[in-house]
Design an enzyme around this catalytic site. Structure first.
Site, PDB file in Angstrom:
ATOM      1  N   ARG A  45       0.815  -1.221   0.000  1.00 41.37           N
ATOM      2  CA  ARG A  45       0.000   0.000   0.000  1.00 41.37           C
ATOM      3  C   ARG A  45       0.846   1.267   0.000  1.00 41.37           C
ATOM      4  O   ARG A  45       0.361   2.325  -0.392  1.00 41.37           O
ATOM      5  CB  ARG A  45      -0.922  -0.006   1.217  1.00 41.37           C
ATOM      6  CG  ARG A  45      -1.915  -1.152   1.190  1.00 41.37           C
ATOM      7  CD  ARG A  45      -2.726  -1.228   2.456  1.00 41.37           C
ATOM      8  NE  ARG A  45      -3.563  -0.058   2.636  1.00 41.37           N
ATOM      9  CZ  ARG A  45      -4.399   0.107   3.651  1.00 41.37           C
ATOM     10  NH1 ARG A  45      -4.494  -0.835   4.574  1.00 41.37           N
ATOM     11  NH2 ARG A  45      -5.120   1.194   3.747  1.00 41.37           N
ATOM     12  N   HIS A 182      11.650 -21.472   6.600  1.00 37.70           N
ATOM     13  CA  HIS A 182      13.044 -21.286   6.183  1.00 37.70           C
ATOM     14  C   HIS A 182      14.002 -22.243   6.874  1.00 37.70           C
ATOM     15  O   HIS A 182      15.108 -22.468   6.405  1.00 37.70           O
ATOM     16  CB  HIS A 182      13.476 -19.834   6.410  1.00 37.70           C
ATOM     17  CG  HIS A 182      13.734 -19.492   7.847  1.00 37.70           C
ATOM     18  ND1 HIS A 182      12.741 -19.102   8.703  1.00 37.70           N
ATOM     19  CD2 HIS A 182      14.872 -19.500   8.577  1.00 37.70           C
ATOM     20  CE1 HIS A 182      13.259 -18.879   9.891  1.00 37.70           C
ATOM     21  NE2 HIS A 182      14.550 -19.105   9.854  1.00 37.70           N
ATOM     22  N   LYS A 186      17.967 -24.525   5.680  1.00 38.78           N
ATOM     23  CA  LYS A 186      19.281 -24.465   6.321  1.00 38.78           C
ATOM     24  C   LYS A 186      20.091 -25.720   5.990  1.00 38.78           C
ATOM     25  O   LYS A 186      19.585 -26.838   6.064  1.00 38.78           O
ATOM     26  CB  LYS A 186      19.121 -24.332   7.846  1.00 38.78           C
ATOM     27  CG  LYS A 186      18.610 -22.967   8.285  1.00 38.78           C
ATOM     28  CD  LYS A 186      18.502 -22.903   9.791  1.00 38.78           C
ATOM     29  CE  LYS A 186      18.041 -21.527  10.242  1.00 38.78           C
ATOM     30  NZ  LYS A 186      19.037 -20.488   9.996  1.00 38.78           N
ATOM     31  N   GLU A 220      17.036 -19.068  21.925  1.00 38.65           N
ATOM     32  CA  GLU A 220      17.448 -17.722  21.485  1.00 38.65           C
ATOM     33  C   GLU A 220      17.839 -16.919  22.717  1.00 38.65           C
ATOM     34  O   GLU A 220      17.198 -17.042  23.772  1.00 38.65           O
ATOM     35  CB  GLU A 220      16.302 -17.021  20.760  1.00 38.65           C
ATOM     36  CG  GLU A 220      15.864 -17.686  19.473  1.00 38.65           C
ATOM     37  CD  GLU A 220      14.681 -16.966  18.861  1.00 38.65           C
ATOM     38  OE1 GLU A 220      14.858 -16.259  17.871  1.00 38.65           O
ATOM     39  OE2 GLU A 220      13.570 -17.105  19.395  1.00 38.65           O
ATOM     40  N   HIS A 244       9.173 -24.964  13.013  1.00 33.69           N
ATOM     41  CA  HIS A 244      10.597 -25.313  13.034  1.00 33.69           C
ATOM     42  C   HIS A 244      10.863 -26.613  13.810  1.00 33.69           C
ATOM     43  O   HIS A 244      11.503 -27.539  13.311  1.00 33.69           O
ATOM     44  CB  HIS A 244      11.423 -24.211  13.699  1.00 33.69           C
ATOM     45  CG  HIS A 244      11.335 -22.877  13.030  1.00 33.69           C
ATOM     46  ND1 HIS A 244      10.918 -22.710  11.734  1.00 33.69           N
ATOM     47  CD2 HIS A 244      11.628 -21.633  13.485  1.00 33.69           C
ATOM     48  CE1 HIS A 244      10.963 -21.419  11.430  1.00 33.69           C
ATOM     49  NE2 HIS A 244      11.377 -20.757  12.472  1.00 33.69           N
ATOM     50  N   LYS A 344      12.963 -18.057  24.467  1.00 32.50           N
ATOM     51  CA  LYS A 344      13.661 -16.777  24.295  1.00 32.50           C
ATOM     52  C   LYS A 344      14.337 -16.372  25.594  1.00 32.50           C
ATOM     53  O   LYS A 344      13.983 -16.858  26.659  1.00 32.50           O
ATOM     54  CB  LYS A 344      12.660 -15.694  23.871  1.00 32.50           C
ATOM     55  CG  LYS A 344      12.197 -15.838  22.423  1.00 32.50           C
ATOM     56  CD  LYS A 344      11.403 -14.627  21.989  1.00 32.50           C
ATOM     57  CE  LYS A 344      11.113 -14.674  20.498  1.00 32.50           C
ATOM     58  NZ  LYS A 344      12.332 -14.580  19.672  1.00 32.50           N
ATOM     59  N   LYS A 349      22.343 -18.505  22.142  1.00 34.50           N
ATOM     60  CA  LYS A 349      21.619 -18.941  20.951  1.00 34.50           C
ATOM     61  C   LYS A 349      22.138 -20.320  20.566  1.00 34.50           C
ATOM     62  O   LYS A 349      23.353 -20.516  20.393  1.00 34.50           O
ATOM     63  CB  LYS A 349      21.864 -17.952  19.813  1.00 34.50           C
ATOM     64  CG  LYS A 349      21.186 -18.326  18.512  1.00 34.50           C
ATOM     65  CD  LYS A 349      21.491 -17.282  17.442  1.00 34.50           C
ATOM     66  CE  LYS A 349      20.803 -17.647  16.124  1.00 34.50           C
ATOM     67  NZ  LYS A 349      21.102 -16.637  15.076  1.00 34.50           N
TER      68      LYS A 349
END
Length: 492
Positions: A45, A182, A186, A220, A244, A344, A349
């Site tokens: 937009r 995604h 990997k 993470e 995942h 988290k 990580k």
């Protein structure tokens, strides 16, 4: 080399386009893995001209491309980038888009091939798909192909996932639909398959006779940051676990596929999801734990708690940590627990799959010589420090016969000269080639929701979440989940 075609990105003014999609396409172009006729059309937009869109992408490209941006490659690639401002809810936007794509076919030779990448809010997906179908863009022009890419989440639960799949398939066949996660792009996730099926020594011991349990960790160290509003709706279960983590579980537990083609691979993954023991609603606490980070310390810095984050309800019970105990009830895995966790604000990580084997049934050495000897553990490190590690017992140098645990390590970064491509590079190239092997089929998405639905229903009724200080490995309840089986979480 794929056929010439156009990648149309809905929601092109968003972060994913500049941070992942365009850098991945640029890298493919720089490696000469895309035809010169390729075109990218951004649609959203926000009012912008073609040149303003190119300038915006160029400014952010340096941050996301390794090795710098070549002016020559960019000039050539940018010549195929275009932008159309428009409301994706309005039919007239699609008429304008259709005309523009026909024009590109004539001027750039894109041959009527279109890939529609929906990088938008999930709530807009059904409308965009319907509008594409109404405009006749669910088929390519003049014998070309038409493909649809949908980002996760694929629904909010089993019912909504089924409804979404039905709505999409009113306009696109399953073979045209590319549900993208995604993680499957990997290299190290794909290497789980190579490790299992390209090495004769692992497959004979990859079963309940030798494996004590399996741990899958997606940790993470960051908090939710500016994604508070999104996270309040999603939580860790929908954001990470349903896609995942469940995909990694499938690759770890699946049977060998007949071949590495899309249908063979996805058939085996679906079998794993069907074999996961259903979680009874009333016993969900025995199988699942949820936690939420509070104020704490990460890497020596004090960080705020989840409820203090921007756009987060001060009384929120949204989970930022999930721990699961699952069983895959089939011949291979009978009785072997799979412990899954995602969280988290953890100490570091780390994404890994750890296969812990049974201890040696008997050691001929004196007890004092083997004190502290741990079971064999094979770890596939997905990120960071991508590689493999195998913990074994070895004799400590010296005149005695003390045995201790040591790690044999393989780092992919030092073992291969080739640089691993970004996950989006691999997946976008597969999309253009028409290879859906690393994309998720409808029954995979629904199978994962089927496992997690009872847990979500239980949590919705309970309205409680266990706190854990930022910088720790989750709530105490998560430790108890393993302790009742006589096991404990690894420290990656």
């Amino acid at each position: 080399m794929p056929d010439p075609g156009v990648v149309v990105i809905f929601g092109a003014s968003g972060d994913l386009t500049s941070r992942k999609l365009v850098p991945a396409l640029y890298e493919l172009a720089s490696q000469r893995r895309l035809p010169m006729e390729i075109a990218v059309v951004g649609l959203s937009r926000t009012e912008m001209s073609h040149e303003e869109f190119r300038k915006k992408l160029r400014e952010t490209l340096e941050e996301h491309v390794s090795g710098g941006v070549s002016d020559d490659v960019w000039d050539s690639f940018a010549g195929g980038i275009f932008y159309l401002p428009g409301d994706s809810k309005k039919p007239e936007t699609y008429e304008e888009l259709k005309g523009f794509l026909k024009k590109l076919d004539e001027e750039r030779g894109t041959q009527g091939n279109r890939a529609f990448y929906l990088s938008t809010s999930p709530s807009l997906v059904p409308t965009i798909v319907e509008r594409l179908g109404e405009a006749g863009m669910n088929e390519g022009e003049n014998g070309g192909w038409s493909r649809l890419v949908i980002e996760k989440p694929f629904g909010r639960d089993l019912g909504s996932a089924k409804e979404l799949n039905e709505e999409i398939r009113r306009h696109f066949d399953e073979g045209q639909i590319y549900r993208i996660d995604h993680y499957l792009g990997k290299e190290t996730v794909q290497n789980i398959l190579a490790l299992r099926f390209a090495n004769g020594i692992f497959e004979p011991i990859w079963n309940q006779h030798y494996v004590d349990h399996v741990q899958i960790t997606v940790a993470e160290d960051i908090g939710v940051g500016t994604r508070g509003a999104f996270y309040e709706e999603a939580g860790a279960l929908r954001d990470i676990v349903q896609n995942h983590v469940m995909q990694v579980l499938c690759l770890t537990a699946m049977e060998p596929p007949v071949s590495f083609d899309a249908e063979s691979l996805r058939e085996e993954k679906v079998k794993v999801l069907k074999a996961v023991r259903p979680i009874p609603d009333e016993e969900a606490d025995d199988y699942a734990v949820r936690g939420q980070y509070t104020r704490g310390w990460v890497f020596g810095e004090e960080v705020i708690g989840y409820r203090e984050e921007e756009n987060v309800d001060p009384d929120s019970v949204t989970e930022t940590f999930v721990g699961l105990r699952l069983f895959v009830d089939n011949w291979r895995w009978a009785g072997v627990p799979f412990f899954l966790r995602a969280g988290k604000r953890m100490p570091k990580k780390a994404t890994e799959v750890a296969i812990q084997f049974h201890s040696s049934p008997h050691t001929p050495f004196a007890h004092d010589d083997t004190e502290g000897l741990e079971p064999n553990v094979l770890v596939v490190r997905v990120q960071p420090e991508e590689g493999l590690s195998l913990k074994i017992g070895a004799k400590v140098p010296g005149s005695g016969f003390e045995v201790s645990s040591v790690n044999m390590d393989l780092l992919y970064g030092t073992a291969f000269l080739e640089e691993a491509p970004d996950a989006y590079q691999r997946l976008l190239l597969d999309l253009m080639l028409g290879d859906p092997t690393l994309f998720i089929r409808a029954d995979e998405a629904e199978g994962a929701w089927r496992i997690l639905d009872p847990v979500m229903r239980h949590w919705a009724r309970k309205k409680e979440v266990s706190p854990y200080p930022a910088g720790t490995w989750g709530p105490e309840d998560a430790d108890a989940l393993l302790e009742r089986d006589g096991r404990e979480w690894r420290r990656p």
